[in-house]
Scaffold this active site. Structure first.
Site: not given
Length: 449
Positions: A96, A233, A235, A237
């Protein structure tokens, strides 16, 4: 926190605690737990992603589970693909917003929601027992590759529609959002300017989207006279937003605005957030027919409450948003489309933000070894309850004490060796005085633990 899994899956420094052997065993354990079926596997842009992804896939195949490898994929795309292909679970290889030397493994349920701590505990038990399901030579899982990006964009365009066209600057942070977020914005009819959108795995800015890390995005929005800047960020999400004036929009403000917009779009109902969210959200959504519920920090807790209560929207003050009408996976890319629809319907963010109440929020991180956290928290709770004059207490994740015009949350981090303090007050003076006292209390507790 479990032996391997923290607040958000496994997240460790690569080739120290997070080795190919552990990744292999997570795959074997998940395959054993599922006892057949199909799993979607994707990864973010980190240099270690391919190594760990292949290890997880090997483990799954060895347990007789079929695998759909979607390759480089932001977490939201993994969640979407699970439902698209009717899979039984999904795995994202990602850390992440952590620095590049980290990577992680996050497991997703068939409905797009992350595995709960209880499910992760079962995987840990299987890993430690070593009793993995071993498929015979003629029952080893089948591996295929797939690319769900086009289907994702098509489905998003069925839910979000713009009447106008806007100039959007996208900063993907060299993460997995690079391969999807700019393309969705373009398909919405916007003019897209990309920053840091070569998915190299070498991050040129801090991955957590905040005012400091998005200074270049803010500058670009201003210089290009863009309508908005959107950042992700590693990934994707999460979402961070820069307004039309080139100012980073505080997380609490964006959380309030998007919660309000979902109430307008989908109807009145419950908004789920976490114990570290401030009073502004309650004050902003109440007149729009929203009722705020608070739960533990982490997207799985938010998704769980949304599923339980049939909520309209779920979000954390970290820019992690879940739109249940879309999916129970946190999705910064679809969130970006929704923000553009909000601008299209209601006007520029800089104007909308003026309606959100502003209180003073302060955050602090105090170093605390993981092995001291439990004992230190015990001391903190005891001392905090004795030394602050509070009216309400929420102890579902750390401890949050509230009064009419302030609140303080003491919480051990699930991903780093730190103790977090988050607090809010109506005045700067009050907030600083509370933080001074809270910091002293936490440092003393860690020293005594």
């Amino acid at each position: 926190m479990g032996k391997y899994f923290g607040t958000s899956g496994i997240r460790e420094i690569v080739n120290e605690k997070l080795t190919p052997e552990l990744a292999l065993n997570v795959g074997r354990a998940l395959g054993t737990y599922l006892d057949g079926g199909t799993v979607v596997v994707g990864k973010d842009t980190r240099t270690s992603g391919e190594m760990l992804k292949k290890a997880v896939i090997s483990g799954l195949l060895s347990a007789g589970v079929d695998v759909i490898n979607i390759g480089l994929a932001p977490t939201p795309l993994t969640g979407f693909a699970i439902k698209l292909y009717g899979a039984d679970a999904g795995v994202t290889i990602t850390a992440s917003h952590n620095p590049p030397e980290y990577n992680g493994i996050k497991v997703w349920q068939a409905n797009g929601m992350a595995y709960t701590p209880e499910m992760e505990a079962e995987l840990e038990t299987i890993i430690d027992s070593g009793s993995f399901r071993k498929a015979s030579w003629n029952e080893i899982g089948a591996l295929r590759t797939a690319d769900p990006k086009e289907e994702y964009i098509k489905a998003a365009l069925d839910m979000v529609e713009l009447k106008g066209s806007y100039t959007v600057v996208i900063d993907s942070g060299n993460g997995a959002g690079s391969i999807l977020s700019p393309y969705l914005q373009r398909e919405l009819g916007n003019k897209v300017i990309s920053l840091n959108s070569h998915p190299s795995g070498f991050f040129v800015r801090e991955l957590e989207p905040n005012a400091k890390s998005l200074a270049m995005l803010a500058k670009t929005v201003k210089v290009m006279k863009a309508d908005i800047g959107i950042a992700h960020d590693g990934d994707a999400d999460r979402i961070g937003v820069v307004d039309d004036q080139g100012n980073f929009v505080e997380y609490e403000v964006m959380l309030s605005l998007i919660s309000g917009y979902t109430l307008r779009k989908f109807g009145k109902g419950k908004i789920v957030t976490t114990v570290d969210a401030g009073f502004a959200l309650d004050d902003y959504v109440r007149p729009l027919g929203g009722e705020v519920l608070r739960t533990r920090v982490g997207d799985v807790a938010v998704a769980d409450e949304l599923a339980k209560h049939g909520g309209i929207f779920g979000g954390e003050p970290s820019g992690t948003w879940i739109i249940p009408q879309w999916n129970l996976t946190p999705d910064g890319i679809f969130a970006g489309a929704l923000v553009l629809e909000m601008i299209d319907r209601l006007g520029p963010i800089s104007e909308l933000a003026k309606d959100v109440p502003r209180y003073v929020t302060l955050r602090a991180k105090i170093p605390c070894p993981n092995e001291k956290k439990a004992k230190a928290m015990g001391i903190i709770v005891r001392e905090a309850l004795n030394s602050f004059d509070y009216e309400r207490i929420i102890d579902i994740d750390g401890v949050r004490i509230e009064n009419g015009d302030w609140w303080i949350l003491f919480r051990p981090s699930g991903t780093e060796p730190i103790m977090r303090i988050t607090l809010e007050a109506h005045t700067e003076e009050k907030a600083r005085a509370l933080m001074e006292k809270a910091k002293g209390l936490v440092k003393d507790a860690i020293a005594r633990a």
